[in-house]
Design a protein around this motif. Structure first.
Motif, PDB file in Angstrom:
ATOM      1  N   VAL A 133      27.661   5.100  18.764  1.00 51.86           N
ATOM      2  CA  VAL A 133      27.033   3.781  18.864  1.00 51.86           C
ATOM      3  C   VAL A 133      25.655   3.854  18.204  1.00 51.86           C
ATOM      4  O   VAL A 133      24.803   4.642  18.610  1.00 51.86           O
ATOM      5  CB  VAL A 133      26.896   3.342  20.337  1.00 51.86           C
ATOM      6  N   ILE A 134      25.463   3.043  17.171  1.00 53.22           N
ATOM      7  CA  ILE A 134      24.161   3.042  16.486  1.00 53.22           C
ATOM      8  C   ILE A 134      23.371   1.776  16.792  1.00 53.22           C
ATOM      9  O   ILE A 134      22.164   1.741  16.587  1.00 53.22           O
ATOM     10  CB  ILE A 134      24.337   3.201  14.959  1.00 53.22           C
ATOM     11  N   ARG A 135      24.046   0.715  17.255  1.00 56.31           N
ATOM     12  CA  ARG A 135      23.342  -0.504  17.640  1.00 56.31           C
ATOM     13  C   ARG A 135      23.992  -1.081  18.885  1.00 56.31           C
ATOM     14  O   ARG A 135      25.200  -0.985  19.068  1.00 56.31           O
ATOM     15  CB  ARG A 135      23.397  -1.559  16.530  1.00 56.31           C
ATOM     16  N   SER A 136      23.184  -1.662  19.730  1.00 55.77           N
ATOM     17  CA  SER A 136      23.710  -2.351  20.913  1.00 55.77           C
ATOM     18  C   SER A 136      22.986  -3.682  21.043  1.00 55.77           C
ATOM     19  O   SER A 136      21.756  -3.727  21.091  1.00 55.77           O
ATOM     20  CB  SER A 136      23.510  -1.502  22.173  1.00 55.77           C
ATOM     21  N   LYS A 235      25.446   2.773  25.349  1.00 51.78           N
ATOM     22  CA  LYS A 235      24.135   2.479  24.764  1.00 51.78           C
ATOM     23  C   LYS A 235      24.029   3.219  23.444  1.00 51.78           C
ATOM     24  O   LYS A 235      24.892   4.027  23.088  1.00 51.78           O
ATOM     25  CB  LYS A 235      23.017   2.901  25.719  1.00 51.78           C
ATOM     26  N   ALA A 236      22.982   2.928  22.707  1.00 55.10           N
ATOM     27  CA  ALA A 236      22.782   3.556  21.403  1.00 55.10           C
ATOM     28  C   ALA A 236      22.695   5.070  21.553  1.00 55.10           C
ATOM     29  O   ALA A 236      21.983   5.584  22.411  1.00 55.10           O
ATOM     30  CB  ALA A 236      21.511   3.010  20.756  1.00 55.10           C
ATOM     31  N   GLY A 237      23.443   5.765  20.715  1.00 52.56           N
ATOM     32  CA  GLY A 237      23.467   7.222  20.758  1.00 52.56           C
ATOM     33  C   GLY A 237      24.681   7.804  21.437  1.00 52.56           C
ATOM     34  O   GLY A 237      24.917   9.008  21.339  1.00 52.56           O
ATOM     35  N   ASP A 238      25.474   6.995  22.148  1.00 53.98           N
ATOM     36  CA  ASP A 238      26.661   7.494  22.845  1.00 53.98           C
ATOM     37  C   ASP A 238      27.805   7.725  21.872  1.00 53.98           C
ATOM     38  O   ASP A 238      28.013   6.947  20.943  1.00 53.98           O
ATOM     39  CB  ASP A 238      27.120   6.497  23.919  1.00 53.98           C
ATOM     40  N   ASP A 239      28.564   8.779  22.119  1.00 48.99           N
ATOM     41  CA  ASP A 239      29.827   8.996  21.405  1.00 48.99           C
ATOM     42  C   ASP A 239      30.928   8.292  22.183  1.00 48.99           C
ATOM     43  O   ASP A 239      31.047   8.472  23.405  1.00 48.99           O
ATOM     44  CB  ASP A 239      30.145  10.486  21.300  1.00 48.99           C
ATOM     45  N   VAL A 240      31.746   7.500  21.506  1.00 49.33           N
ATOM     46  CA  VAL A 240      32.749   6.686  22.183  1.00 49.33           C
ATOM     47  C   VAL A 240      34.080   6.758  21.446  1.00 49.33           C
ATOM     48  O   VAL A 240      34.141   7.046  20.255  1.00 49.33           O
ATOM     49  CB  VAL A 240      32.317   5.199  22.296  1.00 49.33           C
ATOM     50  N   ILE A 241      35.157   6.511  22.199  1.00 53.57           N
ATOM     51  CA  ILE A 241      36.489   6.265  21.645  1.00 53.57           C
ATOM     52  C   ILE A 241      36.882   4.868  22.103  1.00 53.57           C
ATOM     53  O   ILE A 241      36.965   4.601  23.304  1.00 53.57           O
ATOM     54  CB  ILE A 241      37.508   7.307  22.119  1.00 53.57           C
ATOM     55  N   LEU A 400      18.825  -3.067  18.921  1.00 52.24           N
ATOM     56  CA  LEU A 400      18.220  -1.749  18.825  1.00 52.24           C
ATOM     57  C   LEU A 400      19.062  -0.869  17.913  1.00 52.24           C
ATOM     58  O   LEU A 400      20.277  -0.793  18.057  1.00 52.24           O
ATOM     59  CB  LEU A 400      18.111  -1.096  20.205  1.00 52.24           C
ATOM     60  N   GLU A 401      18.392  -0.206  16.976  1.00 51.52           N
ATOM     61  CA  GLU A 401      19.076   0.740  16.101  1.00 51.52           C
ATOM     62  C   GLU A 401      18.556   2.138  16.388  1.00 51.52           C
ATOM     63  O   GLU A 401      17.348   2.389  16.335  1.00 51.52           O
ATOM     64  CB  GLU A 401      18.845   0.374  14.633  1.00 51.52           C
ATOM     65  N   ALA A 402      19.475   3.032  16.719  1.00 44.73           N
ATOM     66  CA  ALA A 402      19.094   4.378  17.133  1.00 44.73           C
ATOM     67  C   ALA A 402      18.743   5.235  15.926  1.00 44.73           C
ATOM     68  O   ALA A 402      19.390   5.157  14.887  1.00 44.73           O
ATOM     69  CB  ALA A 402      20.228   5.021  17.924  1.00 44.73           C
ATOM     70  N   GLY A 403      17.732   6.069  16.089  1.00 43.24           N
ATOM     71  CA  GLY A 403      17.329   7.005  15.047  1.00 43.24           C
ATOM     72  C   GLY A 403      17.906   8.384  15.284  1.00 43.24           C
ATOM     73  O   GLY A 403      18.798   8.586  16.117  1.00 43.24           O
ATOM     74  N   ALA A 404      17.377   9.365  14.571  1.00 44.60           N
ATOM     75  CA  ALA A 404      17.967  10.707  14.569  1.00 44.60           C
ATOM     76  C   ALA A 404      17.885  11.362  15.941  1.00 44.60           C
ATOM     77  O   ALA A 404      18.847  11.984  16.400  1.00 44.60           O
ATOM     78  CB  ALA A 404      17.249  11.571  13.525  1.00 44.60           C
ATOM     79  N   LEU A 405      16.755  11.248  16.650  1.00 42.16           N
ATOM     80  CA  LEU A 405      16.605  11.915  17.943  1.00 42.16           C
ATOM     81  C   LEU A 405      17.546  11.340  18.986  1.00 42.16           C
ATOM     82  O   LEU A 405      18.063  12.066  19.841  1.00 42.16           O
ATOM     83  CB  LEU A 405      15.148  11.804  18.425  1.00 42.16           C
ATOM     84  N   VAL A 406      17.778  10.035  18.946  1.00 38.44           N
ATOM     85  CA  VAL A 406      18.683   9.405  19.920  1.00 38.44           C
ATOM     86  C   VAL A 406      20.132   9.756  19.591  1.00 38.44           C
ATOM     87  O   VAL A 406      20.934  10.033  20.494  1.00 38.44           O
ATOM     88  CB  VAL A 406      18.478   7.879  19.929  1.00 38.44           C
ATOM     89  N   LEU A 407      20.484   9.775  18.312  1.00 33.78           N
ATOM     90  CA  LEU A 407      21.855  10.107  17.924  1.00 33.78           C
ATOM     91  C   LEU A 407      22.183  11.566  18.213  1.00 33.78           C
ATOM     92  O   LEU A 407      23.352  11.919  18.377  1.00 33.78           O
ATOM     93  CB  LEU A 407      22.062   9.819  16.433  1.00 33.78           C
TER      94      LEU A 407
END
Length: 674
Positions: A133-136, A235-241, A400-407
């Motif tokens: 997730v890069i944007r929520s 939320k931004a940064g989560d890995d999802v299926i 919100l767009e997640a950056g490198a630290l959140v991802l």
């Protein structure tokens, strides 16, 4: 139409009664009838029960998933007859069947494609996508359905929104009620008051993971629509299926922008896989291989440790200190909470400061391969979000767009050119590295995101490195930011003829006397997959506890550094003075715990404490108490590391002995006064 649906609906109801009666019973006994309740269904199990019906649900999900929901309501009405009057049982009208395709035949390339391989053939079928997730977006409300009544025959027709055209609710074209041999084809309808049902609605954007892409591939993204009970669970940064239905939606009518059909996934089931990202399947034979390895090196443990360290960046000759620091950083310490309940991070941070050509970027890339989740970026950031997070306007809505630290949450964030980060990242990265959160208050979006990540930075000095100047001047990084790194290694490319000759012989492979030994060393190097498994195994299974002896060594060294910083305040380098805080003590504990894990132990001994001190000493180029550390760039693997350690231990304990006597005198004085 209802006669055609009656057969599938009956089969669905029968399946729900046989396999999901417990879930339905808990839904019936739930107190609030206005909530939306999920009913989780395993698609592989459903396919075994009724393969033709499962195929229909897969190929026509929009129509038959609604039929499944109505079957769940029908089953509730039947089951409610078996409850007593005092059970507070009630039929819940908002039940949604959520299909989990994990482990089912749907996990194939045709129905489980990468986001970049979505085509027209996937339109309208049940599809499963995996990404980050890069944007929520914000949670909204929209009209999910409403009833219209025919003015002629009074037949009611339920209308659902057309998500392809911005969630509009169209009026029925004509009444299709059959009256004997005739069909009422009236086009006059009136809206029935009180039949509108509203739903929660949220848009997110997921991007395919860069780990599964080849070199040169651009990660693609796709919007995902979450509704009802699915909103606000990621939320931004989560890995999802995400499992859902692919539709084509008209893009927003902006000025000077061509109106196109964009692919959008309407989610039916969302599964967060953040918890699974640290779990790597390690067979029992590999675990036995680890145990047998340490049994062989029981008498010479440091020789076994060095054999593991040789597997880190084997193409780079020497640099023992850097390889040890990389291993300890990736393994990390144990997170714990202090007396007030505040969590103290267990992740370590490493910064490499060095001249060009010293192998900094190669260490960054190799460390990213060792981590199960990693993001490699530069100080400027790879997206508009930079390193932290930013608010972007998409279609008139702030997201919100997640950056490198959140991802990289839960993994490793490798940042090259660390000194070139933006100003708004400099203000936020302090909190991200120490408290492991990012607090955002932008464009009305006030939230806190998690950044439980290891930061591995690399930077070049500003011009020629001057040993007489503090590190903050040489790197243009502030003292508070440098103090958040557990280890700061300075790699100076000094002109050493002996070292240059050895390195050139290693690279060219022309030294005949050393060739046999070189081949033997290559055979003993741990391969990358085994090294990766080892790091994850020791992180997951070992929670080292400090022994009294290790506590005494670490405490004495910390007191010595504090005293030297106080007594020599006029002569000490400002960078080192900034590091002699409680953060240094926490760094020592983390590094000692990481070394105990590396040594396959569950307790921190004096050896681990002294190794942690040597790592800290390597990062203090100006005020180290041990003068024999030398340049980290020219550090090499010794033939007898255990004998070398005995000399270093005697030297360090000799420096710390006055502190021990001083503390013993204080303890005696304290007990006498009592």
């Amino acid at each position: 139409m209802e006669e055609e649906e009656e057969g599938p609906k009956t089969d669905m109801a029968r399946y729900l009664i046989q396999h999901h009666s417990d879930q339905l019973r808990s839904i019936i006994l739930s107190p609030d009838p206005r909530l939306h309740y999920p009913l989780y269904l395993d698609f592989a199990e459903f396919m075994d029960y009724h393969p033709p019906l499962a195929y229909i649900v897969f190929s026509q999900p929009v129509e038959y998933l609604r039929l499944f929901d109505s079957a769940a309501v029908w089953v509730q009405k039947v089951m409610c007859q078996n409850f007593k009057a005092g059970d507070n049982a009630s039929v819940k009208m908002f039940v949604h069947v959520r299909i989990n395709v994990s482990g089912s035949p749907l996990e194939c390339p045709e129905t489980f494609p990468s986001i970049g391989r979505i085509r027209v053939k996937h339109h309208g079928i049940l599809l499963t996508l995996k990404g980050t997730v890069i944007r929520s977006g914000a949670i909204k409300m929209f009209e999910g359905e409403r009833d219209f009544e025919c003015r002629k025959c009074k037949e009611r027709t339920k209308v659902y929104p057309e998500l392809e055209t911005r969630n509009t609710l169209p009026q029925p074209l004509s009444c299709r009620r059959s009256q004997g041999s005739k069909i009422c084809e009236s086009i006059s309808f009136q809206f029935v008051e009180g039949t509108t049902i509203c739903h929660d609605y949220q848009e997110i954007k997921i991007q395919e993971s860069t780990q599964v892409l080849g070199v040169g591939a651009i990660p693609r993204s796709i919007p995902v629509i979450l509704m009802d009970d699915l909103v606000d669970i990621v939320k931004a940064g989560d890995d999802v299926i995400v499992t859902g239905v692919l539709i084509a939606k008209w893009s927003s009518d902006l000025k000077d922008v061509r109106c196109d059909l964009d692919p959008v996934l309407i989610a039916n089931h969302v599964r967060r896989i953040n918890e699974l990202k640290t779990d790597i399947d390690i067979p029992d034979d590999v675990i036995n291989q680890f145990k047998n390895f340490w049994l062989n090196f029981k008498d010479t443990p440091l020789k076994g440790r060095n054999a593991i360290l040789r597997g880190i960046c084997p193409q780079i000759f020497g640099l023992f200190t850097v390889k040890l620091a990389v291993a300890l950083t990736l393994i990390g310490g144990v997170q714990h909470a202090d007396a007030s309940g505040t969590k103290v991070r267990g992740e370590s941070h490493l910064l490499l400061v060095g001249d060009p050509g010293t192998g900094k970027s190669q260490f960054l890339k190799f460390a990213a391969k060792l981590s199960n989740r990693s993001v490699i970026t530069t100080g400027l950031g790879s997206t508009s979000a930079g390193l932290t997070v930013t608010a972007v306007k998409d279609g008139g809505e702030w997201m919100l767009e997640a950056g490198a630290l959140v991802l990289a949450d839960g993994g490793l964030c490798c940042i090259d050119e660390f000194d070139s980060m933006r100003e708004h990242d400099r203000a936020t990265i302090h909190e991200a590295m120490e408290q492991q959160t990012i607090s955002i208050a932008k464009a009305g979006l006030v939230t806190t995101l998690s950044t439980r990540t290891i930061v591995f930075g690399a930077t070049n000095p500003k011009g020629q490195y001057d040993p007489n100047q503090p590190l903050s001047v040489n790197t243009a990084l502030s003292g508070p930011l440098l103090s958040r790194f557990d280890i700061v290694l300075v790699l100076l490319d000094t002109k050493n003829p002996e070292w240059d000759a050895v390195v050139s012989s290693h690279i060219l492979g022309v030294a005949e006397p050393e060739k046999g030994k070189h081949d033997e060393d290559l055979a003993n190097i741990w391969p990358l997959p085994l090294l990766r498994r080892y790091i994850h195994f020791v992180k997951r299974n070992f929670k080292p506890i400090l022994t009294k002896e290790a506590e005494k060594v670490i405490s004495s060294y910390y007191q010595l550094q504090r005293r030297s910083a106080t007594q020599n305040a006029g002569f000490i380098v400002p960078c080192t003075a900034a590091r002699t805080t409680v953060r240094m003590l926490e760094s020592l504990i983390r590094l000692a715990q990481a070394h105990a894990r590396l040594m396959f132990r569950n307790e921190v001994t004096r050896l681990d404490a002294i190794t942690a001190i040597l790592c800290i000493e390597s990062s203090m180029t100006a005020s180290a108490i041990v003068d024999s550390i030398g340049n980290a760039l020219h550090s090499n693997f010794t033939d007898n590391p255990d004998q070398e350690y005995i000399k270093q231990e005697k030297l360090i304990l000799g420096m710390l002995s006055p502190i021990d006597e001083f503390s013993n005198i204080n303890n005696i004085a304290g007990s006498t006064s009592e």
